[in-house]
Design an enzyme around this catalytic site. Sequence first.
Site, PDB file in Angstrom:
ATOM      1  N   GLY A  18      39.383  39.209 -23.164  1.00 58.80           N
ATOM      2  CA  GLY A  18      38.112  38.508 -23.374  1.00 58.80           C
ATOM      3  C   GLY A  18      38.193  37.376 -24.364  1.00 58.80           C
ATOM      4  O   GLY A  18      39.246  37.089 -24.927  1.00 58.80           O
ATOM      5  N   ASN A  19      37.061  36.715 -24.559  1.00 55.46           N
ATOM      6  CA  ASN A  19      36.921  35.663 -25.557  1.00 55.46           C
ATOM      7  C   ASN A  19      35.948  36.130 -26.622  1.00 55.46           C
ATOM      8  O   ASN A  19      34.944  36.763 -26.300  1.00 55.46           O
ATOM      9  CB  ASN A  19      36.334  34.407 -24.910  1.00 55.46           C
ATOM     10  CG  ASN A  19      37.403  33.454 -24.476  1.00 55.46           C
ATOM     11  OD1 ASN A  19      38.510  33.866 -24.153  1.00 55.46           O
ATOM     12  ND2 ASN A  19      37.068  32.190 -24.442  1.00 55.46           N
ATOM     13  N   ARG A  20      36.224  35.775 -27.867  1.00 56.47           N
ATOM     14  CA  ARG A  20      35.305  36.140 -28.948  1.00 56.47           C
ATOM     15  C   ARG A  20      34.105  35.207 -28.925  1.00 56.47           C
ATOM     16  O   ARG A  20      34.273  33.993 -28.943  1.00 56.47           O
ATOM     17  CB  ARG A  20      36.008  35.976 -30.288  1.00 56.47           C
ATOM     18  CG  ARG A  20      36.856  37.136 -30.675  1.00 56.47           C
ATOM     19  CD  ARG A  20      37.538  36.835 -31.985  1.00 56.47           C
ATOM     20  NE  ARG A  20      36.581  36.707 -33.090  1.00 56.47           N
ATOM     21  CZ  ARG A  20      36.921  36.244 -34.291  1.00 56.47           C
ATOM     22  NH1 ARG A  20      38.131  35.844 -34.534  1.00 56.47           N
ATOM     23  NH2 ARG A  20      36.016  36.179 -35.245  1.00 56.47           N
ATOM     24  N   ALA A  47      31.666  31.027 -24.236  1.00 58.63           N
ATOM     25  CA  ALA A  47      33.111  30.837 -24.431  1.00 58.63           C
ATOM     26  C   ALA A  47      33.783  31.742 -23.402  1.00 58.63           C
ATOM     27  O   ALA A  47      34.015  32.922 -23.665  1.00 58.63           O
ATOM     28  CB  ALA A  47      33.497  31.233 -25.839  1.00 58.63           C
ATOM     29  N   VAL A  48      34.035  31.206 -22.227  1.00 59.96           N
ATOM     30  CA  VAL A  48      34.527  32.076 -21.150  1.00 59.96           C
ATOM     31  C   VAL A  48      36.040  32.229 -21.228  1.00 59.96           C
ATOM     32  O   VAL A  48      36.748  31.384 -21.762  1.00 59.96           O
ATOM     33  CB  VAL A  48      34.128  31.547 -19.750  1.00 59.96           C
ATOM     34  CG1 VAL A  48      32.618  31.408 -19.633  1.00 59.96           C
ATOM     35  CG2 VAL A  48      34.828  30.242 -19.415  1.00 59.96           C
TER      36      VAL A  48
END
Length: 417
Positions: free
Chosen positions: A223-225, A291-292
């Site tokens: 994932g992205n933070r 923020a994908v």
Amino acid sequence: MIESDRPREIVLGVSGGIAAYKSCEVLRRLREAGHHVQVVATRSALEFIGAATFEALSGRPVMTGVFENVHDVEHVALGRRAELVLLVPATADLLARMTQGRADDLLTSTLLTARCPVLAVPAMHTEMWEHPATVDNVATLRRRGTVVLEPASGRLTGADTGPGRLPEPPEIAEFARLLLEWGASTSAGGTEPFPLPRDLEGRRVVVSAGGTAEPLDPVRTLGNRSSGRQGYALARVAAQRGADVTLVAGTIADLDPPAAVDLRRVQTTREMRDAVLDASKAADVVVMAAAVSDFRPTALSAGKIKKGEEPPSIPLEFNPDILRELVTEDVPRRLVVGFAAETGDEHGSVLDYGRAKLERKGCDLLVVNAVGAGKAFEMEDNEGWLLGADGSSMSLPMGSKAALAARVWDAVAERLP
Ligand SMILES: Cc1cc2nc3c(=O)[nH]c(=O)nc-3n(C[C@H](O)[C@H](O)[C@H](O)COP(=O)(O)O)c2cc1C
């Protein structure tokens, strides 16, 4: 602390609705932020919440009538001292009395003498909210400069649901802070526009928020933070400026759904792409604050990937580039705003990378944030630059994410046909 966050003198007006109990949570938050709060309750409000609760939380006696402390001329003094008057909840009756300019209790008298921003947060049954009398009163108050928040939709006092619910206390506190921040910048001699004009009425807006998570196996994700706070602030501010807002949220922190916003939850980048493109068909503005995750595993493991002797190598493939698709899609022209979370290096500054991204993606506006230790992600505050395809560049000073959102919407509103 940002200069605008210094302790302020706030009047918290509480009127007699069932949501009065939530004003205690707002009061607690204002006190925790260091502000001095004077609770002015209507007589009806004290039917719902005892004065002791307000007094313990504020550290001051609750005031109600104009004939209390007459030697201090409180009905004038309170309004003059106040830097913000916050009405939580604002009943239909209070809105009507304000519209008529009545001064039949301490709260309405204070409202007539106050020259600071006034933020009214209505809560009532849908029928009362939608009654032409209330609709007219709200329009009149807004025309006079009172910020009247749109209520949330959801469960009301009984089993019934609909618009009329009080927005959640953190959202109210966020808007209170926004008005205090703006108060500070105008009193410093600036000519800043008010942060919540109704300039997006009739506009359809799509905002994406948060990160995305790509499953590797049944338990792990790539994932992205992103807490989603900036996207949520953009959606909240747009809704309170009158826009019809769809918020597409991926993985986020523990955030309450914004009032008056159509919230759609997704997990992966492809789900976000589908939801954003679908909602954007009839939109005037799309803001991609999410923020994908740019990559995803080529295959999803059906069972949990075992720890084994060696760490596994997981082949990745590219996810769709949602911003690029939005800009190149064959649909009537709409304004597209991108976000770039950048870090500088020996080849260029944060701003250099932002300019390059704006050109590469072809969007109309790009918000550039410097990210890294203690910056942007999961923080309450944010700063950056707003770059325009027309070559313009504006600094977005350090402040709340709602304040940054208000500046972005100012720039969007200027560019809308
Ligand atoms: C149980 C109960 C719940 C109420 N809830 C609301 C409400 O949510 N919103 C509202 O506008 N009025 C509500 N009312 C009606 C107000 O209390 C009434 O209009 C009162 O005159 C408001 O006075 P004030 O505006 O001076 O506080 C409620 C009344 C009762 C008895």
